[in-house]
Scaffold this motif. Structure first.
Motif, PDB file in Angstrom:
ATOM      1  N   PRO A 347       0.818  -1.225   0.000  1.00 49.69           N
ATOM      2  CA  PRO A 347       0.000   0.000   0.000  1.00 49.69           C
ATOM      3  C   PRO A 347       0.851   1.273   0.000  1.00 49.69           C
ATOM      4  O   PRO A 347       1.987   1.255   0.472  1.00 49.69           O
ATOM      5  CB  PRO A 347      -0.790  -0.109   1.309  1.00 49.69           C
ATOM      6  CG  PRO A 347      -0.698  -1.534   1.726  1.00 49.69           C
ATOM      7  CD  PRO A 347       0.561  -2.073   1.154  1.00 49.69           C
ATOM      8  N   LYS A 348       0.290   2.340  -0.523  1.00 45.78           N
ATOM      9  CA  LYS A 348       1.004   3.607  -0.610  1.00 45.78           C
ATOM     10  C   LYS A 348       1.402   4.118   0.785  1.00 45.78           C
ATOM     11  O   LYS A 348       0.626   3.993   1.727  1.00 45.78           O
ATOM     12  CB  LYS A 348       0.097   4.648  -1.281  1.00 45.78           C
ATOM     13  CG  LYS A 348       0.843   5.892  -1.668  1.00 45.78           C
ATOM     14  CD  LYS A 348      -0.068   6.969  -2.220  1.00 45.78           C
ATOM     15  CE  LYS A 348       0.712   8.277  -2.221  1.00 45.78           C
ATOM     16  NZ  LYS A 348      -0.143   9.442  -2.282  1.00 45.78           N
ATOM     17  N   THR A 438      -1.264   6.906   8.991  1.00 46.31           N
ATOM     18  CA  THR A 438      -1.975   6.923   7.721  1.00 46.31           C
ATOM     19  C   THR A 438      -0.951   6.989   6.607  1.00 46.31           C
ATOM     20  O   THR A 438       0.244   7.157   6.864  1.00 46.31           O
ATOM     21  CB  THR A 438      -2.905   8.151   7.578  1.00 46.31           C
ATOM     22  OG1 THR A 438      -2.075   9.274   7.244  1.00 46.31           O
ATOM     23  CG2 THR A 438      -3.659   8.441   8.853  1.00 46.31           C
ATOM     24  N   HIS A 439      -1.437   6.888   5.381  1.00 46.22           N
ATOM     25  CA  HIS A 439      -0.517   6.904   4.242  1.00 46.22           C
ATOM     26  C   HIS A 439       0.187   8.251   4.114  1.00 46.22           C
ATOM     27  O   HIS A 439       1.117   8.391   3.354  1.00 46.22           O
ATOM     28  CB  HIS A 439      -1.259   6.549   2.952  1.00 46.22           C
ATOM     29  CG  HIS A 439      -2.323   7.545   2.589  1.00 46.22           C
ATOM     30  ND1 HIS A 439      -3.583   7.522   3.170  1.00 46.22           N
ATOM     31  CD2 HIS A 439      -2.310   8.590   1.763  1.00 46.22           C
ATOM     32  CE1 HIS A 439      -4.296   8.518   2.680  1.00 46.22           C
ATOM     33  NE2 HIS A 439      -3.549   9.187   1.823  1.00 46.22           N
ATOM     34  N   GLU A 756      -4.137   3.575   8.043  1.00 43.96           N
ATOM     35  CA  GLU A 756      -5.236   3.958   7.174  1.00 43.96           C
ATOM     36  C   GLU A 756      -4.715   4.083   5.752  1.00 43.96           C
ATOM     37  O   GLU A 756      -3.869   4.926   5.460  1.00 43.96           O
ATOM     38  CB  GLU A 756      -5.818   5.292   7.653  1.00 43.96           C
ATOM     39  CG  GLU A 756      -7.161   5.591   7.054  1.00 43.96           C
ATOM     40  CD  GLU A 756      -7.613   6.998   7.417  1.00 43.96           C
ATOM     41  OE1 GLU A 756      -7.467   7.391   8.593  1.00 43.96           O
ATOM     42  OE2 GLU A 756      -8.092   7.704   6.509  1.00 43.96           O
ATOM     43  N   CYS A 757      -5.199   3.234   4.875  1.00 43.24           N
ATOM     44  CA  CYS A 757      -4.749   3.247   3.479  1.00 43.24           C
ATOM     45  C   CYS A 757      -5.415   4.399   2.731  1.00 43.24           C
ATOM     46  O   CYS A 757      -6.368   4.998   3.209  1.00 43.24           O
ATOM     47  CB  CYS A 757      -5.091   1.941   2.787  1.00 43.24           C
ATOM     48  SG  CYS A 757      -4.365   0.506   3.569  1.00 43.24           S
ATOM     49  N   GLU A 758      -4.876   4.626   1.547  1.00 44.43           N
ATOM     50  CA  GLU A 758      -5.368   5.721   0.724  1.00 44.43           C
ATOM     51  C   GLU A 758      -6.858   5.568   0.431  1.00 44.43           C
ATOM     52  O   GLU A 758      -7.598   6.539   0.353  1.00 44.43           O
ATOM     53  CB  GLU A 758      -4.589   5.712  -0.596  1.00 44.43           C
ATOM     54  CG  GLU A 758      -4.448   7.063  -1.223  1.00 44.43           C
ATOM     55  CD  GLU A 758      -3.567   6.983  -2.455  1.00 44.43           C
ATOM     56  OE1 GLU A 758      -3.317   8.035  -3.047  1.00 44.43           O
ATOM     57  OE2 GLU A 758      -3.139   5.879  -2.835  1.00 44.43           O
ATOM     58  N   ASP A 759      -7.313   4.322   0.269  1.00 46.36           N
ATOM     59  CA  ASP A 759      -8.717   4.094  -0.055  1.00 46.36           C
ATOM     60  C   ASP A 759      -9.624   4.097   1.183  1.00 46.36           C
ATOM     61  O   ASP A 759     -10.799   3.771   1.105  1.00 46.36           O
ATOM     62  CB  ASP A 759      -8.869   2.777  -0.824  1.00 46.36           C
ATOM     63  CG  ASP A 759      -8.426   1.574   0.010  1.00 46.36           C
ATOM     64  OD1 ASP A 759      -8.104   1.768   1.205  1.00 46.36           O
ATOM     65  OD2 ASP A 759      -8.400   0.454  -0.523  1.00 46.36           O
ATOM     66  N   GLY A 760      -9.053   4.444   2.338  1.00 51.35           N
ATOM     67  CA  GLY A 760      -9.873   4.539   3.542  1.00 51.35           C
ATOM     68  C   GLY A 760      -9.925   3.254   4.353  1.00 51.35           C
ATOM     69  O   GLY A 760     -10.376   3.258   5.499  1.00 51.35           O
ATOM     70  N   SER A 761      -9.484   2.151   3.773  1.00 55.31           N
ATOM     71  CA  SER A 761      -9.494   0.895   4.534  1.00 55.31           C
ATOM     72  C   SER A 761      -8.366   0.917   5.571  1.00 55.31           C
ATOM     73  O   SER A 761      -7.416   1.690   5.444  1.00 55.31           O
ATOM     74  CB  SER A 761      -9.307  -0.292   3.595  1.00 55.31           C
ATOM     75  OG  SER A 761      -8.041  -0.211   2.977  1.00 55.31           O
ATOM     76  N   THR A 762      -8.497   0.094   6.592  1.00 59.47           N
ATOM     77  CA  THR A 762      -7.424   0.058   7.595  1.00 59.47           C
ATOM     78  C   THR A 762      -6.838  -1.339   7.683  1.00 59.47           C
ATOM     79  O   THR A 762      -7.516  -2.336   7.460  1.00 59.47           O
ATOM     80  CB  THR A 762      -7.924   0.462   9.000  1.00 59.47           C
ATOM     81  OG1 THR A 762      -9.009  -0.415   9.339  1.00 59.47           O
ATOM     82  CG2 THR A 762      -8.381   1.888   9.061  1.00 59.47           C
TER      83      THR A 762
END
Lengths: 960, 263
Positions: A347-348, A438-439, A756-762
């Motif tokens: 992930p980013k 977070t990212h 917290e990934c860029e797409d909002g998922s954790t």
């Protein structure tokens, strides 16, 4: 002054080791266009000396006369090769540069003064690559954004450090008239990580005082109240629903982990859960103290620096315990994502797990080795849920005078900061590490990364030990999370303190009073000194070039007062600071997950399964890591991390002698099993305790002197189901400590390990409890190692093997979890430990190895190849539960409290007498033929593998 | 004489001084750890000692190169005092970082009457592996000149370093080292044969693990004798149960006995 630029390259004919390893890493990224990498060291030195002297500096100091060459000035790309990319990596302004400091001193030794000195690295990449590939290489390999600046090409140099002096300007952050929304906003904007209740409590405090807080007051409160510093979650009141029951805790920690210690009330526990480390008795004169910390968030951003400051920080805990201990051993336990992950699957905002692992290992290596402290025990676990939140546990054990286990700061004592200077590094570390990642953290929180300099710490350690010996100070503590704010605040809690912040020595100008106060710059300790002893202690520091500065004094007004150039900038009541934090009540829930056992057909033989488990990441040899740590410095090594005929078998625990002239020693071990937590965190915690105990017992440590440490690393505990797993584990800590009569003496938690990934998922880490353990070895000559010693000896297993493949590696290699998690029999387990220990003391045991990851089959394989001897085993002799019928369970079940021991035939009777009434059975004999043969109950070979093959499988995984 | 006095040098980043002092005392010396600042301030301190040990560690962080900054400091402040110490017939031992310092100062391999100085011809650099390693190695003595060594006894002790590869400028320099009997120890396997990694753990030319000077009274070596002075330090002591004198002690005992017999 002139700025002299020196570039130092390898001579042709001498290998460029650094350049070569960079090339390997570029290839690993899948970039094939680069044919060679040349590396150079760059020195930028401002000075008044002439060209002739510059040549002397290059030749006598900077360049090795045999294998290196230099140029003064700037080198261009190599002639005749059009496709070359020049990349320079500079440290960002303000980042500690130890080499620059040493060069400054060395040039002074040569008779010249210098101005600003900086160092950099230069890389020449040969081969045609795109801009995108250059970006990838610099970002993934050459530089870390947090601390380094990259310059591509050959034109410019980064600007020198800005040295603009700070102009005093008192700042208030008004709260009195703010509503809930505005308070929350303020907390967020200023990175205070304080929640609304806390902000309201602060508002009420200042409203009562009829004034607004200054920025530094709010920062101080935020540091002091951070999760990192006060463990508010573990101390909160909790309503816990568990399956259908309801339980209430007023204070979780006090009613579980602490409670066991209190009830056990061991007279050998000297100081528990109150100082920077837990202290227990060693012998009649001395005590040992032990602390394990985590440094997870910084290691995720900058693996090398994060891990280095992790170990550097935990070393200062024993140094700051009581009146100071001498650090004698390091431990390190890591959790990473699996290192073969594809780059595209990361992930980013996250570094690749292999880069994290390499960086973390290098960080611990460089700091620990430089400090001259042996790194003797550790473990590494892999699970993809650690991708974004790698866990880095660093532990340190210290030896101290039994009469100096308590501090005694008094009114009128001077407050002295010793060691490193204060810079802008590590600001907001305590609050940052208490929040979720977070990212975007990589960019926003780069200032939270701290940079270490082990030699500064070593120098400081040397003089502090001397000052301690001469009784020259009254109290000592480390500047860790929260910096001076926490150190002064804690030491002066019962007294009051006044600090003049402009007196704090700085690395460079420009820091505001708040930055000075909360900086987490490394290698600083705080001591309290009686005015009449000031001259003597300062003389000791000065004699070895260690900086020490009086920055204030302890008072009796129970207030924390800060001044800058005579202006008062803060005045907080100690009581409010330390006890004003609102108490929390939280909800927690745990329901047994609905899981099933996978149906796996039985097989004719299990050779492949065993080989696969041996080479799986968790089980495989960690020799590549272990050998990079100096595990023998200080000379006390007795049982090393690697043992056996070829010095490469896996020891259960480390044994070291804190005093070289005594036969008494300590054994150090750990236990951890995150996989079991997915089934039931209660049994996970007990398995961890049982494993740590087993490991100590296996090498010959006393079962009645075991002290435990807990480190809880969890996800976001505001979620009831996450907190529920923590409560379950804490309950197990109480039960386990009580059953083994092994008190917890220290602990630490790191919560909110979610990303917290860029797409909002954790991504949350699995509940992870590390149990570290230490015990006493009365006579090192009775220690036992795990390698088989001689053919014809008998092999026994003690402890029952049950149908418990849940969370096992047998299932893991099939990507299954199962449901039958290993359960510790708390009645039997301590008895088994006691009897094994007795047998070892009576010298009835030749080798001893516990059964853990991978079960019995792995244990036997490791004992065989470590001893360069074979085993003929038969599962007929295995003590087992009625439902443990399948060969797969018998071989690979990870049932706890089991030991395999090797006994000479002539000792059989005495050994058997000792084991009477315990579940034990003979499972085989040691053979000359270097082969592991295991027969099932019907006498058929189900495992038949040469040692060489076993060992090769075990070693190949990390043959980096 | 019986009161053999040994000085163990301390400086920022040196970290094997305590166990080295202990080993010297165990061998019958009267050892003291002293900080370099104290010696620079009062160089005559050295007059009271017979053995000077440069212990292991990371002096000044091994910044620039291993041992370089300390070597530079000594060259500019203590070179004469140390040359005099050797000229007086006394002993100098450099272990690991201490060996690196002695080499980078030019004390090792030292002056030969035929060759002016090796200072710019022999050095110690990064391991071929590129990383720090802690592992046990066998050492075969190569000279009868060095009085720290039992010439016929192969010994076993650990290395722990990232920069231990001894290199010479060219083949002639190497040949001169051999011809002038400067090689003190070579890395070998258990049977005494030279080999590649890990027998030779760092890639040293000619498997060189230690050097001596022309007098035989200066020894520098990468492995740590002070880490094998108790039998329980041997990595396989639980298998061997040996009772004899641990290998590392030979170096310290030989030094102490030499002083006892010659002073």
């Amino acid at each position: 002054m002139t700025q002299w630029r020196f570039e130092v390259f390898n001579h042709t004919g001498f290998p460029d080791v650094h350049g070569h390893s960079i090339l390997e890493e570029i290839k690993e990224l899948g970039i094939k266009e680069i044919q060679a990498v040349q590396s150079a060291r760059v020195f930028l030195i401002e000075a008044d000396f002439d060209k002739q002297f510059a040549k002397r500096v290059a030749e006598e100091l900077l360049t090795d006369p045999v294998c290196e060459q230099y140029i003064i000035g700037r080198s261009g790309p190599p002639a005749g090769l059009a496709k070359a990319t020049l990349i320079e990596v500079h440290l960002k302004s303000g980042v500690t540069d130890p080499v620059a400091e040493s060069v400054t001193n060395a040039i002074y030794d040569m008779g010249q003064k210098t101005g600003n000195v900086r160092t950099a690295k230069k890389y020449i990449l040969l081969g045609g690559i795109s801009q995108k590939q250059i970006d990838t290489i610099t970002k993934k390999i050459l530089a870390n954004d947090c601390i380094e600046e990259v310059i591509i090409g050959n034109e410019t140099e980064p600007p020198g450090p800005h040295l603009k002096p700070y102009e005093f300007n008192l700042v208030h952050w008004p709260v009195c008239n703010l509503d809930a929304g505005a308070l929350t906003k303020l907390s967020k904007e200023k990175d205070l990580f304080l929640n609304l209740t806390e902000m309201q409590t602060i508002r009420n405090y200042y409203t009562e005082l009829s004034r607004e807080p200054t920025d530094v007051e709010l920062e101080t409160i935020a540091q002091t109240w951070s999760e990192h510093c006060v463990h508010k979650t573990l101390k909160s009141s909790i309503d816990f629903s568990f399956n259908d029951q309801q339980l209430h805790f007023d204070n979780l920690l006090k009613e579980t982990v602490f409670k066991a210690t209190k009830e056990l009330d061991k007279n050998w526990c000297i100081s528990v859960f109150e100082d920077n480390a837990g202290v227990v008795e060693f012998d009649s004169d001395s005590a040992i103290c032990f602390k394990v910390e985590t440094h997870n968030h910084p290691s995720a951003l900058d693996p090398y620096g994060g891990a280095a400051t992790g170990i550097g920080g935990v070393i200062r805990d024993p140094m700051g315990t009581g009146l100071g201990a001498k650090p004698i051993a390091n431990t390190d336990i890591f959790c990473f994502g699996e290192p073969d992950k594809k780059i595209g699957d990361i992930p980013k905002g996250i570094l690749h797990p292999k880069r994290i692992m390499k960086g973390v290992v290098a960080g611990v290596r460089d700091y620990g080795n430089r400090m001259g402290i042996p790194t003797v025990n550790g473990a590494i676990y892999f699970d993809d849920r650690y991708l974004a939140n790698p866990l880095v546990f660093c532990g340190n054990i210290g030896l101290m005078d039994k009469n100096k286990c308590f501090k005694n700061p008094q009114t009128g004592n001077l407050i002295i900061v010793v060691g490193g200077r204060t810079g802008r590094d590590g600001i907001h570390g305590a609050t940052f590490s208490s929040g979720q990642m977070t990212h975007e953290y990589e960019t926003i929180f780069s200032h939270a990364v701290q940079i270490g300099n082990a030699i500064t710490e070593k120098k400081m350690l040397d003089v502090l030990l001397k000052a301690n010996e001469l009784n020259l100070y009254e109290a000592i503590t480390d500047c860790g999370a929260g910096g001076l704010s926490s150190a002064v605040g804690e030491m002066g809690e019962k007294l009051g303190a006044e600090v003049e912040l402009e007196k704090v020595p700085l690395k460079y100008a420009g820091l505001s009073y708040t930055e000075i106060w909360i900086s987490e710059a490394q290698e600083r300790m705080l001591i309290a000194v009686k005015p009449e002893k000031l001259d003597e202690i300062m003389k000791i520091f000065k004699a070895e070039n260690v900086e020490a500065t009086v920055i204030g004094k302890f008072t009796d007004n129970k207030k924390l007062t800060l001044r800058y150039d005579g202006n008062q900038i803060a005045e907080i009541d100690m009581q409010f600071l330390h006890e004003g934090i609102p108490k929390y009540s939280r909800k927690a829930a745990w329901n047994e997950p609905e899981l099933t056992e996978p149906a796996i057909p039985e097989k004719q033989n299990y050779n492949d399964d065993l080989l696969k488990i041996l080479s799986s990441y968790n089980v495989a040899s960690k020799e590549w890591v272990i050998r990079q740590y100096d595990h023998e410095v200080q000379g006390g090594s007795v049982v090393k991390p690697l043992t056996g005929e070829k010095n490469d078998g896996p020891s259960d625990a480390a044994v070291i002698k804190p005093k070289l002239n005594s036969q008494k020693a300590i054994a150090i071990s750990c236990g951890m099993n995150p996989l079991y937590g997915d089934i039931d965190p209660y049994w996970m915690a007990l398995a961890g305790i049982d494993e740590a105990v087993r490991n100590l017992i296996s090498v010959g440590a006393r079962p009645d002197r075991i002290a435990l440490l807990d480190n809880f690393c969890w996800g976001n505990c505001t979620k009831p189901e996450t907190l529920g797993t923590l409560v379950r584990s804490a309950q197990a800590c109480y039960d386990g400590a009580t059953a083994f009569k092994a008190p917890f003496i220290s602990g630490k938690d790191s919560l909110n390990n979610e990303f917290e990934c860029e797409d909002g998922s954790t991504i949350s880490i699995p509940p992870t409890l590390l149990v570290s353990a230490v015990s006493i070895v009365e006579d090192v000559n009775n220690c036992v190692t795990m390698d088989l010693k001689d053919s014809d000896n008998l092999l026994f297993i003690i402890g029952e093997t049950k149908n418990e493949l849940g969370g096992s590696h047998y299932y893991k290699i099939r990507k299954q979890l199962g449901s039958n998690v290993p359960k510790v029999d708390l009645r039997k387990a301590p008895k088994i430990a006691e009897k094994i220990s007795e047998a070892i003391n009576q010298q009835l045991i030749e080798s001893c190895h516990d059964c853990s990851e991978g079960g019995l089959a792995v244990t036997l394989a490791e004992m065989a190849f470590a001893g360069e001897l074979g085993i003929k085993a038969n599962l007929k002799g295995l003590p087992k539960s009625d439902d443990c019928l399948k060969a797969s369970s018998q071989l690979f079940s990870e049932s706890t409290s089991r030991f395999v021991v090797e006994v000479k035939q002539e000792n059989f009777d005495n050994f058997a007498k000792l084991m009477l009434n315990l579940p034990f059975g003979q499972i085989g004999t040691v053979t000359k033929e270097k082969k592991l043969i295991i027969k099932n109950q019907n006498g058929k070979n189900i495992i038949n593998i040469d040692n060489d093959k076993l060992k090769q499988s075990w070693q190949k995984t990390f043959n980096w | 004489m019986n009161n053999v006095k040994a000085i163990v040098l301390r400086a920022a980043g040196i970290n094997c001084d305590t166990e080295t002092e202990y080993a010297l005392n165990l061998a019958g010396a009267n050892a003291q750890r002293i900080h370099i600042n104290q010696i620079i301030e009062k160089q005559t301190i050295l007059d009271g000692f017979h053995i000077m040990v440069f212990p292991g560690g990371f002096s000044y962080g091994d910044d620039v190169a291993a041992g370089k900054i300390l070597a530079n400091q000594i060259i500019h402040h203590l070179a004469e005092a140390i040359r005099k110490f050797i000229a007086d017939g006394k002993l100098v031992l450099g272990i690991c970082n201490g060996f690196q310092v002695l080499t980078k100062m030019g004390i090792l391999p030292g002056d030969d009457s035929t060759t002016p100085a090796y200072q710019n011809d022999v050095t110690i650099t990064c391991n071929d592996s590129g990383i720090f390693e802690d592992r046990w190695v066998y050492l075969a003595p190569q000279t009868k000149r060095c009085l720290f060594i039992d010439p016929d006894k192969q010994i076993y002790m650990p290395i722990a370093h990232g920069e231990g590869k001894v290199v010479a400028k060219d083949d002639d320099t190497l040949q001169a080292l051999i011809d002038n009997d400067h090689i003190a120890f070579k890395y070998v396997d258990e049977d005494g044969n030279e080999g590649g990694y890990p027998i030779n753990p760092n890639g040293s030319i000619a498997s060189i693990a230690g050097l001596t000077d022309t007098t035989g009274r200066v020894l520098g070596l990468m492995p740590h004798p002070e880490r094998h002075i108790h039998n329980t330090q041997h990595p396989r002591w639980t298998r061997l149960k040996t009772k004899g004198q641990p290998d590392g002690m030979t170096i310290f005992k030989n030094a102490v006995n030499y002083i006892k017999n010659n002073f």
